[in-house]
Design an enzyme around this catalytic site. Structure first.
Site, PDB file in Angstrom:
ATOM      1  N   LYS A 176       0.829  -1.216   0.000  1.00  0.00           N
ATOM      2  CA  LYS A 176       0.000   0.000   0.000  1.00  0.00           C
ATOM      3  C   LYS A 176       0.859   1.260   0.000  1.00  0.00           C
ATOM      4  O   LYS A 176       0.526   2.254  -0.655  1.00  0.00           O
ATOM      5  CB  LYS A 176      -0.940   0.019   1.217  1.00  0.00           C
ATOM      6  CG  LYS A 176      -2.046  -0.992   1.131  1.00  0.00           C
ATOM      7  CD  LYS A 176      -3.057  -0.636   0.042  1.00  0.00           C
ATOM      8  CE  LYS A 176      -4.047  -1.746  -0.170  1.00  0.00           C
ATOM      9  NZ  LYS A 176      -4.834  -1.632  -1.371  1.00  0.00           N
TER      10      LYS A 176
ATOM     11  N   LYS B 131      -1.640 -10.255  -8.989  1.00  0.00           N
ATOM     12  CA  LYS B 131      -2.977 -10.817  -8.776  1.00  0.00           C
ATOM     13  C   LYS B 131      -4.053  -9.908  -9.352  1.00  0.00           C
ATOM     14  O   LYS B 131      -3.828  -8.722  -9.582  1.00  0.00           O
ATOM     15  CB  LYS B 131      -3.210 -11.024  -7.278  1.00  0.00           C
ATOM     16  CG  LYS B 131      -3.211  -9.739  -6.468  1.00  0.00           C
ATOM     17  CD  LYS B 131      -3.896  -9.915  -5.120  1.00  0.00           C
ATOM     18  CE  LYS B 131      -4.183  -8.582  -4.474  1.00  0.00           C
ATOM     19  NZ  LYS B 131      -5.046  -8.617  -3.338  1.00  0.00           N
TER      20      LYS B 131
ATOM     21  N   LYS C 139      -8.803  -4.798  -7.543  1.00  0.00           N
ATOM     22  CA  LYS C 139      -9.491  -3.559  -7.922  1.00  0.00           C
ATOM     23  C   LYS C 139      -8.530  -2.394  -8.109  1.00  0.00           C
ATOM     24  O   LYS C 139      -8.736  -1.527  -8.919  1.00  0.00           O
ATOM     25  CB  LYS C 139     -10.499  -3.181  -6.829  1.00  0.00           C
ATOM     26  CG  LYS C 139     -11.740  -4.016  -6.882  1.00  0.00           C
ATOM     27  CD  LYS C 139     -12.628  -3.755  -5.692  1.00  0.00           C
ATOM     28  CE  LYS C 139     -12.343  -4.737  -4.570  1.00  0.00           C
ATOM     29  NZ  LYS C 139     -13.518  -5.141  -3.806  1.00  0.00           N
TER      30      LYS C 139
HETATM   31  P1  AMP Z   1     -10.493  -7.370  -0.931  1.00  0.00           P
HETATM   32  O1  AMP Z   1     -11.103  -7.093  -2.260  1.00  0.00           O
HETATM   33  O2  AMP Z   1      -9.042  -7.053  -0.853  1.00  0.00           O
HETATM   34  O3  AMP Z   1     -11.305  -6.831   0.207  1.00  0.00           O
HETATM   35  O4  AMP Z   1     -10.535  -8.951  -0.745  1.00  0.00           O
HETATM   36  C1  AMP Z   1     -11.704  -9.632  -0.381  1.00  0.00           C
HETATM   37  C2  AMP Z   1     -11.489 -11.126  -0.467  1.00  0.00           C
HETATM   38  O5  AMP Z   1     -11.200 -11.500  -1.813  1.00  0.00           O
HETATM   39  C3  AMP Z   1     -10.314 -11.623   0.380  1.00  0.00           C
HETATM   40  O6  AMP Z   1     -10.663 -12.866   0.928  1.00  0.00           O
HETATM   41  C4  AMP Z   1      -9.205 -11.778  -0.611  1.00  0.00           C
HETATM   42  O7  AMP Z   1      -8.284 -12.778  -0.225  1.00  0.00           O
HETATM   43  C5  AMP Z   1      -9.974 -12.214  -1.853  1.00  0.00           C
HETATM   44  N1  AMP Z   1      -9.235 -11.834  -3.063  1.00  0.00           N
HETATM   45  C6  AMP Z   1      -9.068 -10.586  -3.574  1.00  0.00           C
HETATM   46  N2  AMP Z   1      -8.318 -10.632  -4.701  1.00  0.00           N
HETATM   47  C7  AMP Z   1      -8.019 -11.950  -4.901  1.00  0.00           C
HETATM   48  C8  AMP Z   1      -7.277 -12.673  -5.896  1.00  0.00           C
HETATM   49  N3  AMP Z   1      -6.737 -12.044  -6.930  1.00  0.00           N
HETATM   50  N4  AMP Z   1      -7.172 -14.017  -5.763  1.00  0.00           N
HETATM   51  C9  AMP Z   1      -7.742 -14.671  -4.725  1.00  0.00           C
HETATM   52  N5  AMP Z   1      -8.453 -14.063  -3.763  1.00  0.00           N
HETATM   53  C10 AMP Z   1      -8.594 -12.727  -3.842  1.00  0.00           C
END
Ligand code: AMP
Length: 332
Positions: A111, A194, A197
Protein backbone atom coordinates in the site's frame (compact mmCIF):
# COMPACT_ATOMS: atom_id res chain seq x y z
CA UNK A 1 -20.94 -25.59 15.37
CA UNK A 2 -17.92 -23.94 13.80
CA UNK A 3 -18.07 -20.15 13.40
CA UNK A 4 -17.04 -18.63 10.06
CA UNK A 5 -16.38 -14.94 9.37
CA UNK A 6 -15.26 -13.25 6.18
CA UNK A 7 -15.71 -9.97 4.38
CA UNK A 8 -14.93 -8.09 1.22
CA UNK A 9 -14.02 -4.42 1.04
CA UNK A 10 -16.67 -2.16 -0.41
CA UNK A 11 -14.48 -0.41 -2.91
CA UNK A 12 -16.55 -1.07 -6.02
CA UNK A 13 -17.70 -4.14 -7.87
CA UNK A 14 -16.50 -7.67 -7.13
CA UNK A 15 -14.12 -9.44 -9.48
CA UNK A 16 -13.23 -13.05 -10.20
CA UNK A 17 -10.46 -12.94 -7.56
CA UNK A 18 -13.02 -12.09 -4.87
CA UNK A 19 -15.29 -14.84 -6.17
CA UNK A 20 -12.81 -17.71 -6.40
CA UNK A 21 -10.72 -16.58 -3.40
CA UNK A 22 -13.57 -15.95 -0.98
CA UNK A 23 -17.19 -15.83 -2.15
CA UNK A 24 -17.34 -19.33 -3.62
CA UNK A 25 -16.40 -20.68 -0.20
CA UNK A 26 -18.96 -18.48 1.58
CA UNK A 27 -21.72 -20.08 -0.46
CA UNK A 28 -20.52 -23.62 0.21
CA UNK A 29 -20.05 -23.11 3.94
CA UNK A 30 -23.29 -21.39 4.80
CA UNK A 31 -25.30 -24.56 5.37
CA UNK A 32 -22.76 -26.37 7.50
CA UNK A 33 -21.40 -23.63 9.80
CA UNK A 34 -22.54 -20.51 11.63
CA UNK A 35 -21.55 -17.91 9.03
CA UNK A 36 -21.10 -14.15 9.26
CA UNK A 37 -20.33 -12.37 6.00
CA UNK A 38 -19.82 -8.63 6.11
CA UNK A 39 -19.25 -5.75 3.74
CA UNK A 40 -16.05 -4.06 4.86
CA UNK A 41 -16.93 -0.38 4.60
CA UNK A 42 -14.73 0.76 7.53
CA UNK A 43 -11.79 -0.84 5.73
CA UNK A 44 -12.68 0.97 2.50
CA UNK A 45 -12.12 4.36 4.18
CA UNK A 46 -8.33 3.99 3.82
CA UNK A 47 -8.75 5.24 0.24
CA UNK A 48 -11.14 8.10 1.20
CA UNK A 49 -14.23 7.32 -0.93
CA UNK A 50 -16.87 10.03 -1.35
CA UNK A 51 -20.11 9.40 0.62
CA UNK A 52 -22.03 8.64 -2.58
CA UNK A 53 -19.36 6.21 -3.85
CA UNK A 54 -19.33 4.52 -0.47
CA UNK A 55 -23.11 4.11 -0.44
CA UNK A 56 -23.10 2.77 -4.00
CA UNK A 57 -20.34 0.26 -3.22
CA UNK A 58 -22.00 -1.09 -0.07
CA UNK A 59 -25.23 -1.69 -1.96
CA UNK A 60 -23.34 -3.21 -4.88
CA UNK A 61 -21.33 -5.65 -2.76
CA UNK A 62 -24.46 -6.71 -0.88
CA UNK A 63 -26.25 -7.25 -4.20
CA UNK A 64 -23.35 -9.29 -5.54
CA UNK A 65 -23.17 -11.43 -2.38
CA UNK A 66 -26.83 -12.34 -2.87
CA UNK A 67 -26.45 -12.84 -6.63
CA UNK A 68 -23.64 -15.34 -5.99
CA UNK A 69 -25.92 -17.40 -3.76
CA UNK A 70 -25.33 -16.23 -0.18
CA UNK A 71 -28.61 -17.00 1.55
CA UNK A 72 -29.56 -14.43 4.20
CA UNK A 73 -31.72 -17.03 5.94
CA UNK A 74 -28.79 -19.40 6.37
CA UNK A 75 -26.05 -16.88 7.15
CA UNK A 76 -25.73 -13.43 8.67
CA UNK A 77 -24.90 -10.74 6.11
CA UNK A 78 -24.12 -7.35 7.60
CA UNK A 79 -22.45 -4.03 6.95
CA UNK A 80 -19.26 -3.62 9.01
CA UNK A 81 -20.09 -0.07 10.12
CA UNK A 82 -23.50 -1.28 11.39
CA UNK A 83 -21.51 -3.08 14.07
CA UNK A 84 -19.53 -0.36 15.89
CA UNK A 85 -18.63 -2.98 18.51
CA UNK A 86 -16.00 -4.02 15.95
CA UNK A 87 -14.43 -0.56 16.25
CA UNK A 88 -14.26 -0.92 20.03
CA UNK A 89 -12.56 -4.30 19.82
CA UNK A 90 -10.20 -2.85 17.19
CA UNK A 91 -9.17 -0.14 19.67
CA UNK A 92 -8.62 -2.69 22.42
CA UNK A 93 -6.54 -4.99 20.18
CA UNK A 94 -4.47 -2.04 18.97
CA UNK A 95 -3.15 -1.59 22.52
CA UNK A 96 -1.31 -4.88 22.13
CA UNK A 97 -0.41 -4.64 18.44
CA UNK A 98 3.15 -3.45 17.94
CA UNK A 99 4.07 -0.85 15.35
CA UNK A 100 7.08 -2.91 14.20
CA UNK A 101 5.02 -5.99 13.38
CA UNK A 102 2.38 -3.90 11.59
CA UNK A 103 5.04 -2.13 9.53
CA UNK A 104 6.52 -5.47 8.45
CA UNK A 105 3.19 -6.62 7.01
CA UNK A 106 3.46 -7.26 3.24
CA UNK A 107 0.12 -5.65 2.42
CA UNK A 108 1.18 -2.46 4.26
CA UNK A 109 4.40 -2.32 2.24
CA UNK A 110 2.38 -2.80 -0.97
CA UNK A 111 0.00 0.00 0.00
CA UNK A 112 2.87 2.39 0.73
CA UNK A 113 4.03 1.76 -2.83
CA UNK A 114 0.54 2.15 -4.30
CA UNK A 115 -0.51 5.27 -2.40
CA UNK A 116 2.65 7.03 -1.12
CA UNK A 117 0.74 10.27 -0.52
CA UNK A 118 -1.83 8.64 1.75
CA UNK A 119 -0.03 6.38 4.23
CA UNK A 120 -2.62 6.72 6.98
CA UNK A 121 -2.81 4.93 10.34
CA UNK A 122 -5.82 2.97 9.06
CA UNK A 123 -3.54 1.27 6.54
CA UNK A 124 -1.00 0.42 9.23
CA UNK A 125 -3.66 -1.03 11.54
CA UNK A 126 -5.62 -2.77 8.77
CA UNK A 127 -4.68 -6.21 10.25
CA UNK A 128 -5.99 -5.26 13.72
CA UNK A 129 -9.33 -4.20 12.25
CA UNK A 130 -9.44 -7.48 10.35
CA UNK A 131 -8.62 -9.38 13.56
CA UNK A 132 -11.45 -7.52 15.33
CA UNK A 133 -13.88 -8.51 12.53
CA UNK A 134 -12.98 -12.14 13.08
CA UNK A 135 -12.60 -12.23 16.86
CA UNK A 136 -15.80 -10.29 17.55
CA UNK A 137 -17.68 -13.49 16.60
CA UNK A 138 -14.96 -15.86 17.92
CA UNK A 139 -14.57 -17.36 14.46
CA UNK A 140 -12.22 -20.25 13.78
CA UNK A 141 -12.53 -20.48 9.99
CA UNK A 142 -12.00 -17.56 7.63
CA UNK A 143 -12.53 -18.17 3.91
CA UNK A 144 -10.05 -15.86 2.13
CA UNK A 145 -7.66 -15.77 -0.81
CA UNK A 146 -3.93 -16.36 -0.53
CA UNK A 147 -3.20 -12.64 -0.17
CA UNK A 148 -4.79 -12.73 3.31
CA UNK A 149 -2.66 -15.52 4.78
CA UNK A 150 -0.38 -13.14 6.68
CA UNK A 151 -3.33 -11.19 8.08
CA UNK A 152 -4.73 -14.41 9.51
CA UNK A 153 -1.40 -15.15 11.14
CA UNK A 154 -1.57 -11.72 12.77
CA UNK A 155 -5.16 -12.32 13.92
CA UNK A 156 -3.92 -15.48 15.66
CA UNK A 157 -1.10 -13.50 17.27
CA UNK A 158 -3.50 -10.84 18.58
CA UNK A 159 -5.95 -13.47 19.87
CA UNK A 160 -3.24 -15.41 21.68
CA UNK A 161 -1.66 -12.25 23.06
CA UNK A 162 -4.97 -11.12 24.56
CA UNK A 163 -5.53 -14.57 26.07
CA UNK A 164 -2.04 -14.61 27.59
CA UNK A 165 -2.21 -11.04 28.91
CA UNK A 166 -5.44 -11.69 30.80
CA UNK A 167 -4.86 -15.41 31.47
CA UNK A 168 -8.07 -16.39 29.71
CA UNK A 169 -9.13 -18.56 26.78
CA UNK A 170 -11.51 -15.96 25.38
CA UNK A 171 -10.46 -16.13 21.75
CA UNK A 172 -10.03 -19.31 19.70
CA UNK A 173 -7.38 -19.31 16.95
CA UNK A 174 -8.79 -18.33 13.54
CA UNK A 175 -7.44 -20.04 10.42
CA UNK A 176 -7.62 -19.16 6.73
CA UNK A 177 -9.74 -21.64 4.85
CA UNK A 178 -10.41 -22.84 1.33
CA UNK A 179 -12.43 -25.87 0.25
CA UNK A 180 -9.79 -26.87 -2.27
CA UNK A 181 -7.34 -27.06 0.68
CA UNK A 182 -4.71 -24.57 -0.55
CA UNK A 183 -5.60 -20.86 -0.66
CA UNK A 184 -6.37 -19.40 -4.08
CA UNK A 185 -4.62 -16.59 -5.91
CA UNK A 186 -6.41 -15.49 -9.06
CA UNK A 187 -4.00 -13.74 -11.45
CA UNK A 188 -4.77 -10.47 -13.20
CA UNK A 189 -4.80 -9.84 -16.95
CA UNK A 190 -1.75 -7.60 -16.99
CA UNK A 191 0.76 -10.44 -16.90
CA UNK A 192 1.91 -9.91 -13.34
CA UNK A 193 0.62 -10.32 -9.77
CA UNK A 194 -2.98 -10.82 -8.78
CA UNK A 195 -6.36 -9.72 -9.96
CA UNK A 196 -7.38 -6.68 -7.92
CA UNK A 197 -9.49 -3.56 -7.92
CA UNK A 198 -6.56 -1.26 -7.32
CA UNK A 199 -4.21 -2.88 -9.86
CA UNK A 200 -5.26 -0.70 -12.77
CA UNK A 201 -7.89 -0.64 -15.52
CA UNK A 202 -8.23 -3.88 -17.47
CA UNK A 203 -6.51 -6.08 -14.87
CA UNK A 204 -9.71 -7.44 -13.37
CA UNK A 205 -12.84 -9.08 -14.78
CA UNK A 206 -15.85 -8.02 -12.71
CA UNK A 207 -18.94 -10.13 -12.01
CA UNK A 208 -21.01 -7.25 -13.37
CA UNK A 209 -19.05 -6.84 -16.64
CA UNK A 210 -21.06 -6.97 -19.87
CA UNK A 211 -20.14 -9.65 -22.43
CA UNK A 212 -18.48 -7.15 -24.79
CA UNK A 213 -16.35 -5.76 -21.95
CA UNK A 214 -15.21 -9.25 -20.95
CA UNK A 215 -14.23 -10.04 -24.56
CA UNK A 216 -12.29 -6.79 -24.86
CA UNK A 217 -10.42 -7.28 -21.58
CA UNK A 218 -9.46 -10.88 -22.32
CA UNK A 219 -8.35 -10.14 -25.87
CA UNK A 220 -6.06 -7.43 -24.47
CA UNK A 221 -4.59 -9.68 -21.77
CA UNK A 222 -0.81 -9.88 -21.81
CA UNK A 223 0.71 -13.04 -23.35
CA UNK A 224 4.13 -13.53 -25.02
CA UNK A 225 5.61 -14.23 -28.47
CA UNK A 226 4.86 -17.97 -28.22
CA UNK A 227 6.86 -21.13 -27.46
CA UNK A 228 9.71 -22.01 -29.82
CA UNK A 229 10.53 -25.52 -28.57
CA UNK A 230 8.46 -28.27 -27.04
CA UNK A 231 8.40 -28.51 -23.28
CA UNK A 232 9.40 -24.85 -22.89
CA UNK A 233 8.25 -23.51 -19.50
CA UNK A 234 5.38 -21.02 -19.67
CA UNK A 235 6.03 -17.34 -19.01
CA UNK A 236 4.15 -15.81 -16.04
CA UNK A 237 1.71 -14.06 -18.37
CA UNK A 238 0.85 -17.23 -20.28
CA UNK A 239 0.64 -19.27 -17.09
CA UNK A 240 -1.88 -16.67 -15.86
CA UNK A 241 -4.08 -17.31 -18.91
CA UNK A 242 -3.96 -21.04 -18.21
CA UNK A 243 -4.76 -20.45 -14.52
CA UNK A 244 -7.79 -18.36 -15.49
CA UNK A 245 -8.87 -21.06 -17.91
CA UNK A 246 -8.59 -23.56 -15.05
CA UNK A 247 -11.29 -21.61 -13.20
CA UNK A 248 -13.93 -21.39 -15.92
CA UNK A 249 -13.19 -23.85 -18.75
CA UNK A 250 -13.72 -27.59 -19.23
CA UNK A 251 -10.86 -29.98 -18.61
CA UNK A 252 -10.79 -30.99 -22.31
CA UNK A 253 -10.44 -27.34 -23.41
CA UNK A 254 -7.49 -26.80 -21.08
CA UNK A 255 -5.86 -30.04 -22.24
CA UNK A 256 -6.29 -28.98 -25.86
CA UNK A 257 -4.48 -25.64 -25.36
CA UNK A 258 -1.87 -27.22 -23.11
CA UNK A 259 -1.07 -29.71 -25.84
CA UNK A 260 -0.90 -27.05 -28.53
CA UNK A 261 1.40 -25.00 -26.27
CA UNK A 262 3.67 -28.01 -25.81
CA UNK A 263 3.88 -28.74 -29.53
CA UNK A 264 4.29 -25.02 -30.34
CA UNK A 265 1.13 -24.70 -32.48
CA UNK A 266 -0.76 -22.56 -29.98
CA UNK A 267 -2.37 -19.33 -31.19
CA UNK A 268 -2.98 -17.10 -28.19
CA UNK A 269 -5.76 -15.30 -30.09
CA UNK A 270 -7.74 -18.57 -30.27
CA UNK A 271 -7.02 -19.36 -26.65
CA UNK A 272 -8.21 -15.93 -25.52
CA UNK A 273 -11.37 -16.18 -27.62
CA UNK A 274 -12.20 -19.48 -25.95
CA UNK A 275 -11.34 -18.10 -22.49
CA UNK A 276 -13.57 -15.07 -23.08
CA UNK A 277 -16.53 -17.26 -24.13
CA UNK A 278 -16.08 -19.56 -21.11
CA UNK A 279 -15.90 -16.55 -18.80
CA UNK A 280 -19.04 -15.09 -20.32
CA UNK A 281 -20.81 -18.43 -19.80
CA UNK A 282 -19.83 -18.27 -16.14
CA UNK A 283 -20.44 -14.56 -15.52
CA UNK A 284 -23.57 -13.72 -17.54
CA UNK A 285 -26.08 -15.59 -15.29
CA UNK A 286 -24.49 -13.96 -12.22
CA UNK A 287 -24.70 -10.55 -13.89
CA UNK A 288 -28.40 -11.10 -14.62
CA UNK A 289 -28.97 -11.91 -10.95
CA UNK A 290 -27.02 -8.77 -9.96
CA UNK A 291 -29.30 -6.64 -12.15
CA UNK A 292 -32.46 -8.30 -10.80
CA UNK A 293 -31.50 -8.14 -7.11
CA UNK A 294 -29.99 -4.65 -7.39
CA UNK A 295 -33.39 -3.28 -8.37
CA UNK A 296 -35.05 -4.78 -5.28
CA UNK A 297 -34.30 -2.01 -2.77
CA UNK A 298 -36.74 -3.42 -0.21
CA UNK A 299 -34.99 -6.78 -0.16
CA UNK A 300 -31.56 -5.16 0.27
CA UNK A 301 -32.83 -2.99 3.11
CA UNK A 302 -34.41 -6.00 4.85
CA UNK A 303 -31.25 -8.12 4.54
CA UNK A 304 -29.11 -5.31 5.99
CA UNK A 305 -31.46 -4.75 8.92
CA UNK A 306 -31.81 -8.43 9.79
CA UNK A 307 -28.06 -8.95 9.42
CA UNK A 308 -27.33 -6.04 11.72
CA UNK A 309 -29.59 -7.51 14.39
CA UNK A 310 -28.06 -10.98 14.29
CA UNK A 311 -24.48 -9.68 14.16
CA UNK A 312 -25.13 -7.29 17.07
CA UNK A 313 -26.34 -10.10 19.28
CA UNK A 314 -23.18 -12.10 18.62
CA UNK A 315 -20.84 -9.08 19.02
CA UNK A 316 -22.46 -7.93 22.27
CA UNK A 317 -21.88 -11.33 23.80
CA UNK A 318 -18.14 -11.15 23.04
CA UNK A 319 -17.75 -7.54 24.14
CA UNK A 320 -19.56 -8.15 27.42
CA UNK A 321 -16.99 -10.81 28.19
CA UNK A 322 -14.01 -8.77 26.93
CA UNK A 323 -14.97 -5.60 28.84
CA UNK A 324 -15.41 -7.56 32.04
CA UNK A 325 -12.00 -9.30 31.61
CA UNK A 326 -10.27 -5.95 31.02
CA UNK A 327 -11.96 -4.36 34.04
CA UNK A 328 -14.38 -1.98 32.30
CA UNK A 329 -17.92 -1.40 33.50
CA UNK A 330 -20.57 -3.55 31.87
CA UNK A 331 -22.12 -1.77 28.89
CA UNK A 332 -23.74 -4.17 26.39
P1 AMP B 1 -10.49 -7.37 -0.93
O1 AMP B 1 -11.10 -7.09 -2.26
O2 AMP B 1 -9.04 -7.05 -0.85
O3 AMP B 1 -11.30 -6.83 0.21
O4 AMP B 1 -10.53 -8.95 -0.74
C1 AMP B 1 -11.70 -9.63 -0.38
C2 AMP B 1 -11.49 -11.13 -0.47
O5 AMP B 1 -11.20 -11.50 -1.81
C3 AMP B 1 -10.31 -11.62 0.38
O6 AMP B 1 -10.66 -12.87 0.93
C4 AMP B 1 -9.21 -11.78 -0.61
O7 AMP B 1 -8.28 -12.78 -0.22
C5 AMP B 1 -9.97 -12.21 -1.85
N1 AMP B 1 -9.24 -11.83 -3.06
C6 AMP B 1 -9.07 -10.59 -3.57
N2 AMP B 1 -8.32 -10.63 -4.70
C7 AMP B 1 -8.02 -11.95 -4.90
C8 AMP B 1 -7.28 -12.67 -5.90
N3 AMP B 1 -6.74 -12.04 -6.93
N4 AMP B 1 -7.17 -14.02 -5.76
C9 AMP B 1 -7.74 -14.67 -4.72
N5 AMP B 1 -8.45 -14.06 -3.76
C10 AMP B 1 -8.59 -12.73 -3.84
Amino acid sequence: MEVVVSGIRSTGNLHLGNYFGALRNFVKMQHESRCFFFIADYHSLTTHPTPSDLKYSVKQVLTEYLACGIDPEASTIYVQSDLPQTAELYLLLNMNAYVGELERCTSFKDKIRQQPDNVNAGLLTYPTLMAADILIHKATKVPVGKDQEQHLEMARTFANRFNRLYSTETFPEPHAFNFGSSLVKVPGLDGSGKMGKSEGEGNAVFLSDEDAVIRKKIMRAVSDSGPTESGQPKSDAVQNLFTLMGLVSDKSTIEHFDESYNNCTIRYGDMKKQLAEDMIKFISPVREEINRIGADTKLLERVMNEGKEKATESANKTLREVRSIIGFRSLY
